[in-house]
Design a protein around this motif. Structure first.
Motif, short mmCIF file in Angstrom:
data_model
loop_
_atom_site.label_atom_id
_atom_site.label_comp_id
_atom_site.label_asym_id
_atom_site.label_seq_id
_atom_site.Cartn_x
_atom_site.Cartn_y
_atom_site.Cartn_z
N ARG A 176 57.91 -13.99 2.69
CA ARG A 176 56.95 -13.80 3.78
C ARG A 176 56.65 -12.31 3.89
O ARG A 176 57.55 -11.48 4.02
N THR A 198 46.16 -9.11 1.68
CA THR A 198 46.54 -8.70 3.03
C THR A 198 46.31 -9.84 4.01
O THR A 198 45.25 -10.48 3.99
N ASP A 199 47.30 -10.10 4.84
CA ASP A 199 47.14 -11.10 5.88
C ASP A 199 46.22 -10.55 6.96
O ASP A 199 46.35 -9.40 7.37
N GLY A 244 50.69 -16.89 8.95
CA GLY A 244 51.12 -15.90 7.98
C GLY A 244 50.96 -16.36 6.55
O GLY A 244 50.30 -17.36 6.25
N SER A 270 53.17 -9.26 4.74
CA SER A 270 51.84 -9.09 5.33
C SER A 270 50.84 -8.46 4.37
O SER A 270 49.63 -8.63 4.52
N SER A 271 51.34 -7.71 3.37
CA SER A 271 50.43 -7.08 2.41
C SER A 271 51.22 -6.67 1.17
O SER A 271 52.37 -6.20 1.29
#
Length: 235
Positions: A208, A194-195, A201, A210-211
């Motif tokens: 790309r 997870t970002d 990022g 986020s999780s």
């Protein structure tokens, strides 16, 4: 006297009389040193008005003939070239992301007297994990030649001292991503990333995101650094 001239004189002193004979018709070490400096110039990335990031991992490719001539002196040459490159970097305001390494390799397509350089910026990576913990881990995170155990509940990767795995990459935030590791009823490992609201990022396998869940071979890229998940057993 210029830096490259001083380098040539020091190399002649280190290698004594054999230096001139060995390199009379081959690639000259001073040429390689000058090319290393140009490699930094051509690949400098701006960090701030006074700082630029440059490669620190260099592979010098030569013909087999030149490599054979150089091999008795490669350690001394690499050390002198590292020293000279460090002086040049200080003069130019360049920053290395980690220790400077210079390796000499043979290339079949190169003839005597010709060479080329491959370079990359490879950030220094540190953690508190022991060799025993890495050896016992069922999954590990591979980063720039280092291995870090992925075990429950997980770990945080970033540039700051509070991160479990610290990467000296200016493109990495202090707390960049978190890897979560959990067991299952079947005994396999569930691994996800997870970002953590990072500036730049992350990408997972080129996308790309986020999780997401991860598997053996998943590649997570943050800043200029790639982290690869390796499942040793189970998972």
């Amino acid at each position: 006297m210029g830096g490259l001239q001083r380098l040539e004189q020091r190399l002649e002193q280190v290698i004594s009389g054999a230096f001139a004979k060995a390199f009379r018709s081959a690639v000259q070490p001073v040429e390689i040193s000058a090319a290393l400096q140009r490699e930094c110039d051509n690949n400098a990335q701006i960090l701030s008005r006074d700082r630029r990031l440059v490669p620190n991992d260099f592979h010098v490719e030569l013909s087999q003939t030149d490599l054979d001539r150089l091999s008795p002196y490669d350690s001394a040459l690499a050390e002198e070239m590292r020293t000279q490159l460090g002086v040049y970097a200080d003069q130019q305001g360049y920053t290395f992301p980690g220790p400077v390494t210079i390796a000499f390799e043979a290339a079949e397509d190169l003839t005597t007297g010709r060479f080329r350089i491959r370079s990359r910026a490879q950030a220094k990576v540190t953690s508190h994990a022991t060799h025993t913990q890495v050896g016992r881990a069922r999954a590990v995170l591979e980063v720039n030649g280092t291995r870090h155990p992925l075990q429950p509940p997980g770990l945080v990767v970033g540039r700051g001292t509070e991160a479990d795995v610290r990467i000296n990459d200016p493109g990495v935030s202090r707390r960049h991503v978190e890897f979560t590791v959990a067991g299952s009823d079947s005994g396999t490992l569930a691994i996800s990333v997870t970002d953590l609201g990072s500036t730049n990022g992350m990408q997972v396998d080129g996308h790309r995101i986020s999780s997401t869940q991860l598997h053996d071979g998943s590649r997570v890229r943050i800043g200029n650094t790639t982290l690869t998940v390796r499942v040793v057993e189970g998972g």
